[in-house]
Design an enzyme around this catalytic site. Structure first.
Site, PDB file in Angstrom:
ATOM      1  N   ASN A  12      -0.661   1.657  -4.676  1.00  0.00           N
ATOM      2  CA  ASN A  12      -0.340   2.450  -3.484  1.00  0.00           C
ATOM      3  C   ASN A  12       1.093   2.115  -3.033  1.00  0.00           C
ATOM      4  O   ASN A  12       1.395   0.959  -2.709  1.00  0.00           O
ATOM      5  CB  ASN A  12      -1.357   2.104  -2.386  1.00  0.00           C
ATOM      6  CG  ASN A  12      -1.138   2.905  -1.130  1.00  0.00           C
ATOM      7  OD1 ASN A  12      -0.008   3.093  -0.699  1.00  0.00           O
ATOM      8  ND2 ASN A  12      -2.210   3.373  -0.521  1.00  0.00           N
ATOM      9  N   HIS A  15       3.935   1.792   1.439  1.00  0.00           N
ATOM     10  CA  HIS A  15       4.712   0.890   2.296  1.00  0.00           C
ATOM     11  C   HIS A  15       6.158   0.708   1.852  1.00  0.00           C
ATOM     12  O   HIS A  15       6.957   0.136   2.576  1.00  0.00           O
ATOM     13  CB  HIS A  15       3.960  -0.412   2.506  1.00  0.00           C
ATOM     14  CG  HIS A  15       2.673  -0.137   3.233  1.00  0.00           C
ATOM     15  ND1 HIS A  15       2.665   0.423   4.503  1.00  0.00           N
ATOM     16  CD2 HIS A  15       1.380  -0.240   2.856  1.00  0.00           C
ATOM     17  CE1 HIS A  15       1.415   0.624   4.882  1.00  0.00           C
ATOM     18  NE2 HIS A  15       0.611   0.230   3.898  1.00  0.00           N
ATOM     19  N   HIS A  48      -0.591   8.126   0.427  1.00  0.00           N
ATOM     20  CA  HIS A  48      -1.320   8.687   1.566  1.00  0.00           C
ATOM     21  C   HIS A  48      -0.354   9.472   2.437  1.00  0.00           C
ATOM     22  O   HIS A  48       0.543   8.902   3.053  1.00  0.00           O
ATOM     23  CB  HIS A  48      -1.951   7.528   2.355  1.00  0.00           C
ATOM     24  CG  HIS A  48      -2.795   7.964   3.508  1.00  0.00           C
ATOM     25  ND1 HIS A  48      -3.398   7.068   4.344  1.00  0.00           N
ATOM     26  CD2 HIS A  48      -3.130   9.194   3.973  1.00  0.00           C
ATOM     27  CE1 HIS A  48      -4.098   7.724   5.275  1.00  0.00           C
ATOM     28  NE2 HIS A  48      -3.930   9.013   5.068  1.00  0.00           N
ATOM     29  N   ARG A  50       0.034  10.879   5.615  1.00  0.00           N
ATOM     30  CA  ARG A  50      -0.633  10.861   6.928  1.00  0.00           C
ATOM     31  C   ARG A  50      -0.193  12.051   7.763  1.00  0.00           C
ATOM     32  O   ARG A  50       0.898  12.583   7.571  1.00  0.00           O
ATOM     33  CB  ARG A  50      -0.286   9.566   7.662  1.00  0.00           C
ATOM     34  CG  ARG A  50      -0.803   8.325   6.975  1.00  0.00           C
ATOM     35  CD  ARG A  50      -0.600   7.122   7.860  1.00  0.00           C
ATOM     36  NE  ARG A  50      -1.539   7.150   8.951  1.00  0.00           N
ATOM     37  CZ  ARG A  50      -2.645   6.401   9.018  1.00  0.00           C
ATOM     38  NH1 ARG A  50      -2.920   5.545   8.068  1.00  0.00           N
ATOM     39  NH2 ARG A  50      -3.464   6.491  10.046  1.00  0.00           N
ATOM     40  N   ARG A  54       4.065   8.944   8.919  1.00  0.00           N
ATOM     41  CA  ARG A  54       4.726   7.682   9.281  1.00  0.00           C
ATOM     42  C   ARG A  54       5.278   6.941   8.060  1.00  0.00           C
ATOM     43  O   ARG A  54       6.149   6.112   8.195  1.00  0.00           O
ATOM     44  CB  ARG A  54       3.801   6.778  10.078  1.00  0.00           C
ATOM     45  CG  ARG A  54       2.749   6.046   9.292  1.00  0.00           C
ATOM     46  CD  ARG A  54       1.945   5.123  10.150  1.00  0.00           C
ATOM     47  NE  ARG A  54       1.082   5.860  11.069  1.00  0.00           N
ATOM     48  CZ  ARG A  54      -0.075   5.395  11.526  1.00  0.00           C
ATOM     49  NH1 ARG A  54      -0.485   4.199  11.187  1.00  0.00           N
ATOM     50  NH2 ARG A  54      -0.831   6.110  12.313  1.00  0.00           N
ATOM     51  N   GLU A  75      -4.174  10.539  -1.100  1.00  0.00           N
ATOM     52  CA  GLU A  75      -5.042  10.191   0.030  1.00  0.00           C
ATOM     53  C   GLU A  75      -4.732  11.094   1.198  1.00  0.00           C
ATOM     54  O   GLU A  75      -3.561  11.298   1.543  1.00  0.00           O
ATOM     55  CB  GLU A  75      -4.791   8.745   0.459  1.00  0.00           C
ATOM     56  CG  GLU A  75      -5.474   7.742  -0.399  1.00  0.00           C
ATOM     57  CD  GLU A  75      -5.269   6.343   0.166  1.00  0.00           C
ATOM     58  OE1 GLU A  75      -4.917   6.196   1.354  1.00  0.00           O
ATOM     59  OE2 GLU A  75      -5.436   5.408  -0.616  1.00  0.00           O
ATOM     60  N   THR A 106     -13.024  -1.631  11.846  1.00  0.00           N
ATOM     61  CA  THR A 106     -14.246  -2.440  11.890  1.00  0.00           C
ATOM     62  C   THR A 106     -15.427  -1.675  11.308  1.00  0.00           C
ATOM     63  O   THR A 106     -16.319  -2.256  10.730  1.00  0.00           O
ATOM     64  CB  THR A 106     -14.585  -2.873  13.337  1.00  0.00           C
ATOM     65  OG1 THR A 106     -14.444  -1.768  14.187  1.00  0.00           O
ATOM     66  CG2 THR A 106     -13.660  -3.979  13.789  1.00  0.00           C
ATOM     67  N   GLU A 156     -14.986   5.314  -2.828  1.00  0.00           N
ATOM     68  CA  GLU A 156     -14.143   4.115  -2.796  1.00  0.00           C
ATOM     69  C   GLU A 156     -14.690   3.219  -1.693  1.00  0.00           C
ATOM     70  O   GLU A 156     -14.722   3.612  -0.519  1.00  0.00           O
ATOM     71  CB  GLU A 156     -12.680   4.472  -2.546  1.00  0.00           C
ATOM     72  CG  GLU A 156     -11.820   3.211  -2.494  1.00  0.00           C
ATOM     73  CD  GLU A 156     -10.339   3.463  -2.701  1.00  0.00           C
ATOM     74  OE1 GLU A 156      -9.976   4.451  -3.359  1.00  0.00           O
ATOM     75  OE2 GLU A 156      -9.550   2.650  -2.191  1.00  0.00           O
ATOM     76  N   HIS A 199      -8.522  -1.789  -0.276  1.00  0.00           N
ATOM     77  CA  HIS A 199      -8.030  -2.076   1.071  1.00  0.00           C
ATOM     78  C   HIS A 199      -7.961  -3.577   1.293  1.00  0.00           C
ATOM     79  O   HIS A 199      -8.964  -4.277   1.242  1.00  0.00           O
ATOM     80  CB  HIS A 199      -8.865  -1.442   2.191  1.00  0.00           C
ATOM     81  CG  HIS A 199      -8.021  -1.167   3.407  1.00  0.00           C
ATOM     82  ND1 HIS A 199      -7.753  -2.121   4.344  1.00  0.00           N
ATOM     83  CD2 HIS A 199      -7.359  -0.064   3.783  1.00  0.00           C
ATOM     84  CE1 HIS A 199      -6.955  -1.609   5.254  1.00  0.00           C
ATOM     85  NE2 HIS A 199      -6.694  -0.364   4.943  1.00  0.00           N
TER      86      HIS A 199
HETATM   87  N1  PXP Z   1      -7.690   2.629  -0.662  1.00  0.00           N
HETATM   88  C1  PXP Z   1      -7.583   3.452   0.402  1.00  0.00           C
HETATM   89  C2  PXP Z   1      -8.540   4.583   0.517  1.00  0.00           C
HETATM   90  C3  PXP Z   1      -6.575   3.269   1.356  1.00  0.00           C
HETATM   91  O1  PXP Z   1      -6.485   4.094   2.403  1.00  0.00           O
HETATM   92  C4  PXP Z   1      -5.644   2.226   1.170  1.00  0.00           C
HETATM   93  C5  PXP Z   1      -4.533   2.035   2.150  1.00  0.00           C
HETATM   94  O2  PXP Z   1      -3.756   3.155   2.250  1.00  0.00           O
HETATM   95  C6  PXP Z   1      -5.792   1.405   0.057  1.00  0.00           C
HETATM   96  C7  PXP Z   1      -6.826   1.615  -0.828  1.00  0.00           C
HETATM   97  C8  PXP Z   1      -4.841   0.289  -0.199  1.00  0.00           C
HETATM   98  O3  PXP Z   1      -4.982  -0.658   0.796  1.00  0.00           O
HETATM   99  P1  PXP Z   1      -3.901  -1.826   0.916  1.00  0.00           P
HETATM  100  O4  PXP Z   1      -2.596  -1.155   1.179  1.00  0.00           O
HETATM  101  O5  PXP Z   1      -4.391  -2.650   2.041  1.00  0.00           O
HETATM  102  O6  PXP Z   1      -3.917  -2.544  -0.405  1.00  0.00           O
END
Ligand code: PXP
Length: 249
Positions: A12, A15, A48, A50, A54, A75, A106, A156, A199
């Site tokens: 992913n 960031h 993703h 959004r 952002r 995503e 949560t 997922e 995640h």
């Molecule tokens: N899977 C999904 C569905 C997500 O939304 C994210 C974060 O965008 C990730 C995996 C990856 O999570 P992380 O960035 O915390 O590794």
């Protein structure tokens, strides 16, 4: 159970765009990160888009699709706007995530039980266009059964709670969450769903998740992008890949 499949890694790159957007600059470029991830052996790129843009912006999606020859996992929230974008780009995969996820960490992922009818309707055209539809949910029996009923091909499982408990050193609770993830991965597989997880995963937390035999794909972002500050993105991905492969032996 059938033979254990190789564990795929989706990287992913959101960031990278977060850092770029923090200064409104043209760099660092998430497309460059996607190319490096591909070269490092990622099996897919996850991005993703959004609603508030952002991090990833619309043009990034266009550029990433053009630049890579591994699958894009797009995503998105279950909104009309995102559906339109997905139908226009026909990504290999779409993963439906909660719209206001920061308020729901949560609870885990999407509430499929509550929105079953709407989601069933929502994913049909995406599937019809050939995208593999994944639903991001907590490791919860009712959510998994609902995901199966609406016709998702993939679930997922949200590993955020497990990772948080690890870093909070709540080891008993962490073990309970791991057991839940293990049982729910087995349930989802038994219902014919492909099982992914993601995640919050890090070098410290990835192994027990990678060991779950039903899980065939991990999506990892934040840690890898952060770690790349110290080791470079390629090295970070290679090390994660190595840990995943070792767990699978
Ligand atoms: N899977 C999904 C569905 C997500 O939304 C994210 C974060 O965008 C990730 C995996 C990856 O999570 P992380 O960035 O915390 O590794």
């Amino acid at each position: 159970m059938e033979s254990i499949k190789k564990l795929r890694l989706g990287v992913n790159i959101d960031h990278v765009a977060t850092v770029r957007n923090a200064r409104g600059s043209a760099y660092p470029d998430p497309v460059r990160a996607a190319i490096i991830a591909q070269e490092a052996g990622a099996d897919g790129i996850t991005a993703h888009l959004r609603e508030d843009r952002r991090h990833i912006v619309d043009q990034d999606i266009v550029s990433i699709i053009k630049a890579i020859n591994i699958p894009l996992n797009f995503e998105m929230a279950a909104t009309e706007e995102m559906q339109k974008i997905a139908l226009a780009h026909e990504p290999y995969a779409v993963c439906i995530v909660p719209e206001k996820r920061e308020e729901r960490t949560t609870e885990g992922g999407l509430d499929v039980v509550k929105e079953e009818k709407k989601l069933a309707h929502f994913i049909t055209p995406l599937r019809d266009k050939g995208s593999r539809v994944s639903i991001f949910i907590a490791a919860d029996e009712n959510q998994i059964k609902a995901a199966s009923r609406i016709g998702a091909q993939v679930v997922e499982l949200h590993t955020g709670a497990y990772c948080d408990l690890h870093y909070e050193k709540s080891f008993e609770e962490k073990e309970a969450e791991l057991t839940r993830l293990k049982d729910m991965a087995a349930l989802a597989h038994s219902l014919g769903l492909e099982v992914h997880a993601g995640h919050g995963l890090t070098y410290e937390t990835v192994t027990p998740i990678a060991e779950l035999p039903e899980v065939v794909e991990l999506n990892i972002g934040h840690f890898l992008i952060g770690e790349s500050i110290f080791s470079g993105l390629k090295e970070a991905i290679l090390k994660m890949r190595e840990l995943m492969d070792k767990a699978r032996l």
